[in-house]
Motif scaffolding. Structure first.
Motif, PDB file in Angstrom:
ATOM      1  N   SER A  37      89.373  -4.771  35.568  1.00 47.85           N
ATOM      2  CA  SER A  37      89.646  -3.467  34.951  1.00 47.85           C
ATOM      3  C   SER A  37      88.552  -3.090  33.956  1.00 47.85           C
ATOM      4  O   SER A  37      88.111  -1.933  33.914  1.00 47.85           O
ATOM      5  CB  SER A  37      91.013  -3.473  34.274  1.00 47.85           C
ATOM      6  N   ILE A  38      88.091  -4.062  33.154  1.00 48.43           N
ATOM      7  CA  ILE A  38      86.991  -3.795  32.216  1.00 48.43           C
ATOM      8  C   ILE A  38      85.710  -3.470  32.978  1.00 48.43           C
ATOM      9  O   ILE A  38      84.961  -2.553  32.614  1.00 48.43           O
ATOM     10  CB  ILE A  38      86.779  -5.002  31.278  1.00 48.43           C
ATOM     11  N   LEU A  39      85.473  -4.204  34.059  1.00 49.91           N
ATOM     12  CA  LEU A  39      84.303  -3.963  34.895  1.00 49.91           C
ATOM     13  C   LEU A  39      84.353  -2.564  35.511  1.00 49.91           C
ATOM     14  O   LEU A  39      83.345  -1.854  35.554  1.00 49.91           O
ATOM     15  CB  LEU A  39      84.218  -5.023  35.993  1.00 49.91           C
ATOM     16  N   THR A  40      85.548  -2.159  35.972  1.00 50.47           N
ATOM     17  CA  THR A  40      85.719  -0.821  36.533  1.00 50.47           C
ATOM     18  C   THR A  40      85.421   0.250  35.497  1.00 50.47           C
ATOM     19  O   THR A  40      84.750   1.252  35.783  1.00 50.47           O
ATOM     20  CB  THR A  40      87.160  -0.640  37.060  1.00 50.47           C
ATOM     21  N   LEU A  41      85.911   0.042  34.276  1.00 46.16           N
ATOM     22  CA  LEU A  41      85.636   0.969  33.178  1.00 46.16           C
ATOM     23  C   LEU A  41      84.133   1.130  32.968  1.00 46.16           C
ATOM     24  O   LEU A  41      83.609   2.252  32.920  1.00 46.16           O
ATOM     25  CB  LEU A  41      86.296   0.450  31.897  1.00 46.16           C
ATOM     26  N   LEU A  42      83.421   0.011  32.862  1.00 46.42           N
ATOM     27  CA  LEU A  42      81.974   0.051  32.607  1.00 46.42           C
ATOM     28  C   LEU A  42      81.216   0.642  33.785  1.00 46.42           C
ATOM     29  O   LEU A  42      80.260   1.419  33.588  1.00 46.42           O
ATOM     30  CB  LEU A  42      81.473  -1.362  32.302  1.00 46.42           C
ATOM     31  N   ILE A  43      81.618   0.280  34.996  1.00 47.19           N
ATOM     32  CA  ILE A  43      80.932   0.801  36.184  1.00 47.19           C
ATOM     33  C   ILE A  43      81.004   2.323  36.211  1.00 47.19           C
ATOM     34  O   ILE A  43      79.994   3.001  36.469  1.00 47.19           O
ATOM     35  CB  ILE A  43      81.539   0.206  37.465  1.00 47.19           C
ATOM     36  N   TYR A  44      82.168   2.880  35.915  1.00 44.13           N
ATOM     37  CA  TYR A  44      82.302   4.334  35.976  1.00 44.13           C
ATOM     38  C   TYR A  44      81.645   5.025  34.797  1.00 44.13           C
ATOM     39  O   TYR A  44      81.208   6.177  34.916  1.00 44.13           O
ATOM     40  CB  TYR A  44      83.770   4.731  36.135  1.00 44.13           C
ATOM     41  N   ILE A  45      81.556   4.358  33.671  1.00 43.16           N
ATOM     42  CA  ILE A  45      80.801   4.934  32.555  1.00 43.16           C
ATOM     43  C   ILE A  45      79.349   5.140  32.963  1.00 43.16           C
ATOM     44  O   ILE A  45      78.763   6.216  32.760  1.00 43.16           O
ATOM     45  CB  ILE A  45      80.880   4.028  31.307  1.00 43.16           C
ATOM     46  N   PHE A  46      78.753   4.119  33.578  1.00 40.70           N
ATOM     47  CA  PHE A  46      77.331   4.194  33.913  1.00 40.70           C
ATOM     48  C   PHE A  46      77.075   4.919  35.231  1.00 40.70           C
ATOM     49  O   PHE A  46      76.018   5.534  35.399  1.00 40.70           O
ATOM     50  CB  PHE A  46      76.728   2.786  33.940  1.00 40.70           C
ATOM     51  N   TYR A  47      78.027   4.858  36.149  1.00 39.93           N
ATOM     52  CA  TYR A  47      77.809   5.563  37.417  1.00 39.93           C
ATOM     53  C   TYR A  47      77.919   7.074  37.245  1.00 39.93           C
ATOM     54  O   TYR A  47      77.141   7.837  37.827  1.00 39.93           O
ATOM     55  CB  TYR A  47      78.807   5.096  38.471  1.00 39.93           C
ATOM     56  N   MET A  48      78.883   7.530  36.449  1.00 46.17           N
ATOM     57  CA  MET A  48      79.098   8.964  36.292  1.00 46.17           C
ATOM     58  C   MET A  48      77.943   9.661  35.590  1.00 46.17           C
ATOM     59  O   MET A  48      77.859  10.895  35.612  1.00 46.17           O
ATOM     60  CB  MET A  48      80.404   9.221  35.524  1.00 46.17           C
ATOM     61  N   ALA A  49      77.046   8.893  34.979  1.00 43.22           N
ATOM     62  CA  ALA A  49      75.843   9.498  34.393  1.00 43.22           C
ATOM     63  C   ALA A  49      75.066  10.274  35.439  1.00 43.22           C
ATOM     64  O   ALA A  49      74.386  11.265  35.130  1.00 43.22           O
ATOM     65  CB  ALA A  49      74.963   8.416  33.774  1.00 43.22           C
ATOM     66  N   LEU A  50      75.172   9.838  36.682  1.00 48.38           N
ATOM     67  CA  LEU A  50      74.461  10.506  37.770  1.00 48.38           C
ATOM     68  C   LEU A  50      74.899  11.958  37.909  1.00 48.38           C
ATOM     69  O   LEU A  50      74.073  12.846  38.168  1.00 48.38           O
ATOM     70  CB  LEU A  50      74.726   9.751  39.075  1.00 48.38           C
ATOM     71  N   ALA A  51      76.189  12.224  37.743  1.00 46.72           N
ATOM     72  CA  ALA A  51      76.735  13.559  37.987  1.00 46.72           C
ATOM     73  C   ALA A  51      76.173  14.602  37.034  1.00 46.72           C
ATOM     74  O   ALA A  51      75.929  15.747  37.429  1.00 46.72           O
ATOM     75  CB  ALA A  51      78.257  13.514  37.894  1.00 46.72           C
ATOM     76  N   TYR A  52      75.956  14.230  35.769  1.00 43.86           N
ATOM     77  CA  TYR A  52      75.509  15.226  34.796  1.00 43.86           C
ATOM     78  C   TYR A  52      74.061  15.029  34.333  1.00 43.86           C
ATOM     79  O   TYR A  52      73.516  15.893  33.643  1.00 43.86           O
ATOM     80  CB  TYR A  52      76.451  15.258  33.581  1.00 43.86           C
ATOM     81  N   LYS A  53      73.429  13.933  34.707  1.00 47.69           N
ATOM     82  CA  LYS A  53      72.022  13.729  34.351  1.00 47.69           C
ATOM     83  C   LYS A  53      71.069  14.038  35.509  1.00 47.69           C
ATOM     84  O   LYS A  53      69.909  14.380  35.282  1.00 47.69           O
ATOM     85  CB  LYS A  53      71.792  12.278  33.895  1.00 47.69           C
ATOM     86  N   LEU A  54      71.553  13.917  36.739  1.00 48.18           N
ATOM     87  CA  LEU A  54      70.675  14.130  37.885  1.00 48.18           C
ATOM     88  C   LEU A  54      70.128  15.552  37.966  1.00 48.18           C
ATOM     89  O   LEU A  54      68.921  15.722  38.216  1.00 48.18           O
ATOM     90  CB  LEU A  54      71.406  13.762  39.185  1.00 48.18           C
ATOM     91  N   PRO A  55      70.933  16.620  37.758  1.00 51.29           N
ATOM     92  CA  PRO A  55      70.365  17.971  37.804  1.00 51.29           C
ATOM     93  C   PRO A  55      69.242  18.174  36.785  1.00 51.29           C
ATOM     94  O   PRO A  55      68.187  18.737  37.107  1.00 51.29           O
ATOM     95  CB  PRO A  55      71.566  18.870  37.502  1.00 51.29           C
ATOM     96  N   ARG A  56      69.459  17.699  35.551  1.00 56.32           N
ATOM     97  CA  ARG A  56      68.435  17.841  34.515  1.00 56.32           C
ATOM     98  C   ARG A  56      67.190  17.031  34.863  1.00 56.32           C
ATOM     99  O   ARG A  56      66.064  17.471  34.635  1.00 56.32           O
ATOM    100  CB  ARG A  56      69.002  17.393  33.167  1.00 56.32           C
TER     101      ARG A  56
END
Length: 213
Positions: A37-56
């Motif tokens: 569960s902690i790993l899932t939390l961290l994975i989604y914190i760092f993976y979701m960066a793609l959604a809002y950083k990739l356009p910029r």
């Protein structure tokens, strides 16, 4: 059509406290589930960066317009589908090492994207990342099923899904603290998945040595 073709098993009545006793909750939330569960939390914190950083990132390094980011996210999603479908085959061949492969692909994908200065490298990075991330949730659900009794898997799954949602929500705040620039933010995700790769390699080696002894 669902009701016509799919047979629903009849519900069986259970005593009200059977599955929610303290001992069962402890079983459902054992150390392995807490780790997942902690790993899932961290994975989604760092993976979701793609959604809002990739356009910029794409606009900032003159790789295209904002719409290009939508295309790249679609490439990641499409690449992940066959990898998710083929998860059982990967697991039979590699066992726990499939998770290491998954983390390596995620780290490499984020690194290629963060260092991309032309469209070709960007596309390759998205394909690699899609292949890696397509394995993430199948592996987590598989690990849950192996860590708790069947009747308690729902509780453990709920915990990991809650952590996934929390990770996605707090991702912008956490990533903004780590890095302001889009390329640095994506690189931080690559570093995170690289660190998880090393941790998982160490865990697998320790587990194998423990079984041999």
């Amino acid at each position: 059509m669902f009701e016509h073709f799919i047979k629903i098993p009849k519900k069986t009545k259970h005593s009200s406290g059977k599955y929610f006793s303290l001992s069962n909750i402890k079983q459902a939330f054992n150390s392995n589930i807490i780790y997942l569960s902690i790993l899932t939390l961290l994975i989604y914190i760092f993976y979701m960066a793609l959604a809002y950083k990739l356009p910029r990132f794409i606009v900032g390094f003159y790789l295209g317009t904002e719409s290009m980011a939508s295309v790249m996210l679609a490439v990641i999603a499409i690449t992940g589908i066959p990898c998710g479908i083929a998860f059982n085959w990967f697991y039979i061949k590699l066992h726990q090492w499939v998770w290491v492969l998954c983390m390596v692909l995620n780290a490499l994908g984020f690194y290629l994207i963060s260092s991309a200065r032309n469209t070709f490298v960007l596309v390759v990075g998205c394909i690699v990342l899609g292949a890696g991330f397509g394995i993430v949730m199948p592996y987590i659900f598989k690990s849950i099923s192996l860590s708790v009794p069947d009747q308690l898997s729902n509780l453990a799954t709920i915990l990991c899904l809650i952590m996934m949602d929390i990770g996605a929500v707090i991702s912008p705040f956490v990533i903004s603290i780590i890095a302001k620039n889009s390329d640095k933010a994506l690189l931080s995700s690559a570093i995170f998945f690289g660190i998880i790769t090393l941790i998982e390699v160490a865990r697998n080696i320790y587990t194998n040595l423990k079984h041999k002894n």
